[in-house]
Design a protein around this motif. Structure first.
Motif, PDB file in Angstrom:
ATOM      1  N   GLN A  17       0.955  -1.326  -0.510  1.00  0.00           N
ATOM      2  CA  GLN A  17       0.200   0.270  -0.209  1.00  0.00           C
ATOM      3  C   GLN A  17       0.743   1.471  -0.099  1.00  0.00           C
ATOM      4  O   GLN A  17       0.159   2.262  -0.222  1.00  0.00           O
ATOM      5  CB  GLN A  17      -1.169  -0.177   1.205  1.00  0.00           C
ATOM      6  N   THR A  18       2.081   1.531   0.100  1.00  0.00           N
ATOM      7  CA  THR A  18       2.724   2.490   0.767  1.00  0.00           C
ATOM      8  C   THR A  18       4.122   2.144  -0.323  1.00  0.00           C
ATOM      9  O   THR A  18       4.454   1.108  -0.599  1.00  0.00           O
ATOM     10  CB  THR A  18       3.551   2.382   2.190  1.00  0.00           C
ATOM     11  N   SER A  61      -5.488   1.382  -7.480  1.00  0.00           N
ATOM     12  CA  SER A  61      -6.357   2.451  -6.382  1.00  0.00           C
ATOM     13  C   SER A  61      -5.431   3.535  -5.965  1.00  0.00           C
ATOM     14  O   SER A  61      -5.465   4.249  -5.524  1.00  0.00           O
ATOM     15  CB  SER A  61      -7.017   1.936  -5.927  1.00  0.00           C
ATOM     16  N   ARG A  62      -3.525   2.865  -6.038  1.00  0.00           N
ATOM     17  CA  ARG A  62      -2.496   4.070  -4.543  1.00  0.00           C
ATOM     18  C   ARG A  62      -1.861   3.643  -6.107  1.00  0.00           C
ATOM     19  O   ARG A  62      -0.692   4.061  -5.205  1.00  0.00           O
ATOM     20  CB  ARG A  62      -2.293   2.700  -4.024  1.00  0.00           C
TER      21      ARG A  62
END
Length: 277
Positions: A17-18, A61-62
């Motif tokens: 996610q990061t 989406s990220r």
């Protein structure tokens, strides 16, 4: 004898996610590549499509966080590996441009310089693919680089389904080796993939690496010689597991296939012929 030695990396790519998780993943893979190259030097290292991020709607989406510029954090890791081992490196990543995001493949030379970036021309929107919702198609440029005397060209995943692309690379640009990197999920389209790869290798008389990522839902990469028969079979990778495979391609095998089977020489100048009936 003219040869090209390469390391093909069917790698695991975790959910993330990061950017820090992305960078930790890239460093892990780079460490594995480094260890392999310490055992056996090569001319070229190849990693799959989007090798820096997982292939999922959640990751896409990220992209504002996970996508990066051509000479971003991932490039800097692979640049250092290229310099250390004096080899070319081809890796896939999500590129952030002013106009949006693309699925990109970077080519780094043995001095660590960014030679070129190829952007995926055909976006997949079927099965487990949802690329048109997040990415833009490529900038309409082909990329060909010379590695140890071989003309090498990257294409990405769905690009294989347009036969004109590989034909153009082989016939118009004298390509010897097509690097087809993918993120082939085990959806209904998965089972036709190998047939396409073998066909593109044989019909264009080129070496053809079709490199997937690892994982229960991916795997089964394939390397094809320029002629396939019972004595010259494609090399299959693990169905699921991470695998770092050394491959050697020889100029004499390419020349022999083209001398024995004169497909390309025997083509007509064009096939826009009159239709009767």
């Amino acid at each position: 004898m003219s040869v090209l030695n390469l390391l093909a990396c069917q790698i695991d790519v975790p959910a993330m996610q990061t950017a820090s998780e992305r960078d930790a993943h890239v460093r892990r893979v780079a460490s594995q590549v480094d260890n392999n190259l310490l055992q056996k030097p090569v001319d070229l290292v190849v990693l799959p499509e989007l090798s820096t991020i997982d292939y999922s709607r959640d990751a896409f989406s990220r992209l504002s966080v996970l996508a990066e510029p051509a000479e971003g954090a991932s490039f800097k890791v692979w640049r250092d590996i290229a310099r250390k081992h004096q080899c070319h490196i081809v890796f896939g990543y999500a590129e952030a441009l002013r106009s949006g995001y693309t699925i990109a493949t970077a080519v780094i030379d043995a001095k660590g310089a960014l030679v070129a970036v190829y952007h995926k021309l055909h976006l997949a929107q079927f099965g487990d693919s949802m690329e048109k919702e997040y990415f833009n198609s490529g900038n309409q440029n082909l990329v060909i680089t010379e590695v140890n005397g071989f003309r090498v060209a990257p294409i990405i995943c769905y690009d294989i389904r347009a036969p004109e692309l590989c034909r153009t690379l082989a016939v118009d640009h004298n390509t010897d080796f097509i690097l087809h990197t993918g993120a082939y999920a085990r959806d209904p389209s998965f089972y036709s993939w190998h047939a396409f790869a073998i066909t593109r290798a044989v019909e264009n008389q080129v070496f053809f690496l079709s490199l997937n990522r690892a994982g229960a839902h991916f795997g089964s990469s394939l390397f094809c010689p320029p002629w396939v028969d019972e004595k010259n079979e494609p090399e299959l990778f693990s169905e699921q597991s991470e695998q770092f495979r050394f491959i050697t391609v020889k100029r004499k095998d390419l020349n022999q296939a083209r001398a024995d089977y004169t497909f390309l020489q025997d083509r007509l100048p064009g096939y826009q012929l009159p239709v009767i009936g």
